[in-house]
Write a protein that holds these residues in place. Structure first.
Motif, short mmCIF file in Angstrom:
data_model
loop_
_atom_site.label_atom_id
_atom_site.label_comp_id
_atom_site.label_asym_id
_atom_site.label_seq_id
_atom_site.Cartn_x
_atom_site.Cartn_y
_atom_site.Cartn_z
N PRO A 1 -7.22 -15.97 -19.66
CA PRO A 1 -8.66 -15.90 -19.38
C PRO A 1 -8.95 -15.76 -17.88
O PRO A 1 -8.33 -16.41 -17.03
CB PRO A 1 -9.17 -17.25 -19.92
CG PRO A 1 -8.18 -17.64 -20.96
CD PRO A 1 -6.86 -17.16 -20.45
N GLY A 2 -9.92 -14.92 -17.57
CA GLY A 2 -10.32 -14.71 -16.18
C GLY A 2 -10.86 -15.97 -15.54
O GLY A 2 -10.75 -16.14 -14.31
N GLU A 3 -11.43 -16.86 -16.35
CA GLU A 3 -11.96 -18.11 -15.81
C GLU A 3 -10.86 -18.96 -15.17
O GLU A 3 -11.08 -19.62 -14.16
CB GLU A 3 -12.67 -18.91 -16.91
CG GLU A 3 -13.93 -18.26 -17.46
CD GLU A 3 -13.65 -17.29 -18.58
OE1 GLU A 3 -14.61 -16.86 -19.25
OE2 GLU A 3 -12.45 -16.92 -18.81
N TRP A 4 -9.66 -18.93 -15.78
CA TRP A 4 -8.55 -19.70 -15.24
C TRP A 4 -8.08 -19.10 -13.91
O TRP A 4 -7.75 -19.82 -12.97
CB TRP A 4 -7.39 -19.74 -16.22
CG TRP A 4 -7.72 -20.37 -17.53
CD1 TRP A 4 -8.91 -20.92 -17.92
CD2 TRP A 4 -6.85 -20.48 -18.66
NE1 TRP A 4 -8.84 -21.37 -19.21
CE2 TRP A 4 -7.60 -21.12 -19.69
CE3 TRP A 4 -5.53 -20.11 -18.90
CZ2 TRP A 4 -7.05 -21.39 -20.94
CZ3 TRP A 4 -4.98 -20.37 -20.14
CH2 TRP A 4 -5.73 -21.02 -21.15
N SER A 5 -8.06 -17.76 -13.86
CA SER A 5 -7.66 -17.08 -12.62
C SER A 5 -8.67 -17.36 -11.50
O SER A 5 -8.29 -17.58 -10.35
CB SER A 5 -7.55 -15.57 -12.86
OG SER A 5 -6.53 -15.29 -13.80
N ALA A 6 -9.96 -17.33 -11.85
CA ALA A 6 -11.00 -17.58 -10.84
C ALA A 6 -10.87 -19.00 -10.28
O ALA A 6 -11.01 -19.22 -9.07
CB ALA A 6 -12.38 -17.38 -11.45
N TYR A 7 -10.60 -19.95 -11.16
CA TYR A 7 -10.39 -21.33 -10.72
C TYR A 7 -9.20 -21.40 -9.77
O TYR A 7 -9.23 -22.07 -8.74
CB TYR A 7 -10.18 -22.22 -11.94
CG TYR A 7 -10.05 -23.70 -11.64
CD1 TYR A 7 -11.11 -24.57 -11.89
CD2 TYR A 7 -8.86 -24.25 -11.13
CE1 TYR A 7 -10.99 -25.94 -11.64
CE2 TYR A 7 -8.74 -25.61 -10.87
CZ TYR A 7 -9.82 -26.44 -11.13
OH TYR A 7 -9.69 -27.78 -10.88
N GLY A 8 -8.11 -20.69 -10.14
CA GLY A 8 -6.91 -20.70 -9.32
C GLY A 8 -7.12 -20.10 -7.95
O GLY A 8 -6.61 -20.61 -6.95
N VAL A 9 -7.89 -19.02 -7.89
CA VAL A 9 -8.20 -18.40 -6.60
C VAL A 9 -8.98 -19.36 -5.71
O VAL A 9 -8.71 -19.49 -4.50
CB VAL A 9 -8.99 -17.09 -6.80
CG1 VAL A 9 -9.54 -16.57 -5.47
CG2 VAL A 9 -8.10 -16.04 -7.45
N LEU A 10 -9.95 -20.04 -6.31
CA LEU A 10 -10.73 -21.01 -5.54
C LEU A 10 -9.85 -22.18 -5.09
O LEU A 10 -9.97 -22.65 -3.95
CB LEU A 10 -11.89 -21.52 -6.40
CG LEU A 10 -12.84 -22.53 -5.73
CD1 LEU A 10 -13.41 -21.97 -4.43
CD2 LEU A 10 -13.95 -22.92 -6.69
N LEU A 11 -8.96 -22.64 -5.96
CA LEU A 11 -8.05 -23.72 -5.59
C LEU A 11 -7.17 -23.30 -4.42
O LEU A 11 -6.93 -24.08 -3.48
CB LEU A 11 -7.19 -24.12 -6.79
CG LEU A 11 -6.19 -25.26 -6.56
CD1 LEU A 11 -6.93 -26.56 -6.22
CD2 LEU A 11 -5.31 -25.46 -7.80
N GLN A 12 -6.68 -22.07 -4.47
CA GLN A 12 -5.85 -21.55 -3.39
C GLN A 12 -6.61 -21.54 -2.06
O GLN A 12 -6.07 -21.92 -1.02
CB GLN A 12 -5.37 -20.13 -3.73
CG GLN A 12 -4.40 -19.54 -2.73
CD GLN A 12 -3.98 -18.14 -3.14
OE1 GLN A 12 -4.78 -17.21 -3.10
NE2 GLN A 12 -2.73 -18.00 -3.57
N TYR A 13 -7.85 -21.11 -2.10
CA TYR A 13 -8.68 -21.10 -0.89
C TYR A 13 -8.86 -22.51 -0.34
O TYR A 13 -8.74 -22.74 0.88
CB TYR A 13 -10.04 -20.48 -1.20
CG TYR A 13 -11.07 -20.73 -0.12
CD1 TYR A 13 -11.07 -20.00 1.05
CD2 TYR A 13 -12.04 -21.74 -0.29
CE1 TYR A 13 -12.01 -20.24 2.06
CE2 TYR A 13 -12.97 -21.99 0.70
CZ TYR A 13 -12.96 -21.25 1.87
OH TYR A 13 -13.87 -21.51 2.86
#
Length: 288
Positions: A26-38
């Motif tokens: 799911p794209g929602e999981w990827s979006a969360y991961g990108v924000l966590l990385q930032y």
């Protein structure tokens, strides 16, 4: 809302979409991961350091950051504190949780979360909003083709998370009619069923919830066509929903929704009333 029905009611289109998406997460999981990385970079931490602070392993942090696994609420709470995120991860948690649901159900889950009323007829199983964890897990474990253990865990967790609707403030008016056969049909072990019956009695005691049982051998009634749900949104728009064999359909056409509501009214009058239904479930508990 009509467009939603057009998508989910077309079997060939749905199958093509599923094939095209394949195993994509799911794209929602990827979006969360990108924000966590930032947030990690902003804090000057790496995955191992964040895991040490939060009490999670490197693999757990890495899998969330890479979008391979969804963040659970406890992970988000710990990450918010460790990274001083200001609530941005918590704002995504609902979307992350919703993405754990089966694909066909996600559109309706968005609607369901904010309804002011929800009327549910279920002839085959205990409704998802009323299932215990063990009962839900047994349902998903019986899926064909078989689901992996991780997917079973995610679907079960997402189903239990939906049950916040039972006690959400402001309270929603909730009604459930369940066939007696669905209550007696064993799903899981006898212990699972006993706990499920007890759960039904507990939920039925909530002042915003009504649980009725359609007795066995009632004869023909409008529910013979299958399960369905009727909801009223916070904007006072009425919608219907039904599903079968992994295909879900949201109905928005007023005439069709009105038919659903009429059928539900008849079912309500033909089922045992709330007190009679509770006594039947209590007798079932006493029989085991």
């Amino acid at each position: 809302m009509k467009a939603v029905r057009d998508v989910w009611d077309t079997r060939t289109g749905r199958a093509a979409k599923a094939k095209e998406e394949g195993p994509d997460l799911p794209g929602e999981w990827s979006a969360y991961g990108v924000l966590l990385q930032y947030l990690l970079k902003r804090a000057g931490l790496n995955q191992q350091q964040l895991g040490d602070v939060m009490g999670y392993s490197l693999e757990q942090v890495a899998s969330v950051e890479q979008g391979r696994r969804p963040a659970k609420a406890a992970f988000t709470t710990a990450a918010e504190r460790a990274l001083e995120a200001g609530g941005v991860l918590e704002a995504l948690q609902g979307e992350v949780d919703r993405a754990k649901l089966p694909r066909f159900f996600r559109n309706f889950a968005l609607i369901e979360a904010e309804v002011v009323s929800r009327f549910d007829y279920e002839p085959l199983l205990v409704p998802g909003l009323l299932q215990t964890e063990a009962y839900a897990r047994a349902v998903f474990a019986g899926h064909s083709p078989p689901l992996g253990e991780e997917i079973i865990d995610q679907h079960t967790e997402a189903r239990l998370n939906r049950q916040k609707l039972l006690t959400r403030v402001p309270l929603a008016e909730l009604s459930f009619i369940i066939n007696e056969e669905a209550l007696r049909d064993p799903v899981g072990s006898p212990e699972v069923m006993r706990a499920q019956w007890q759960r039904l009695l507990e939920v039925a005691a909530l002042r915003n919830v009504e649980v009725q049982v359609m007795p066995a051998q009632r004869g023909f009634h409008p529910g013979k066509n299958g399960p369905f749900v009727v909801v009223e949104t916070h904007e006072h728009k009425h919608l219907g929903y039904f599903e079968s064999q992994g295909v879900g359909c949201v109905v928005s056409e007023p005439a069709e929704v009105s038919t659903f509501a009429l059928r539900y009214g008849k079912l309500r009058s033909q089922a045992l009333n709330v007190d009679e239904s509770a006594r039947l479930i209590e007798r079932m508990l006493g029989e085991t």
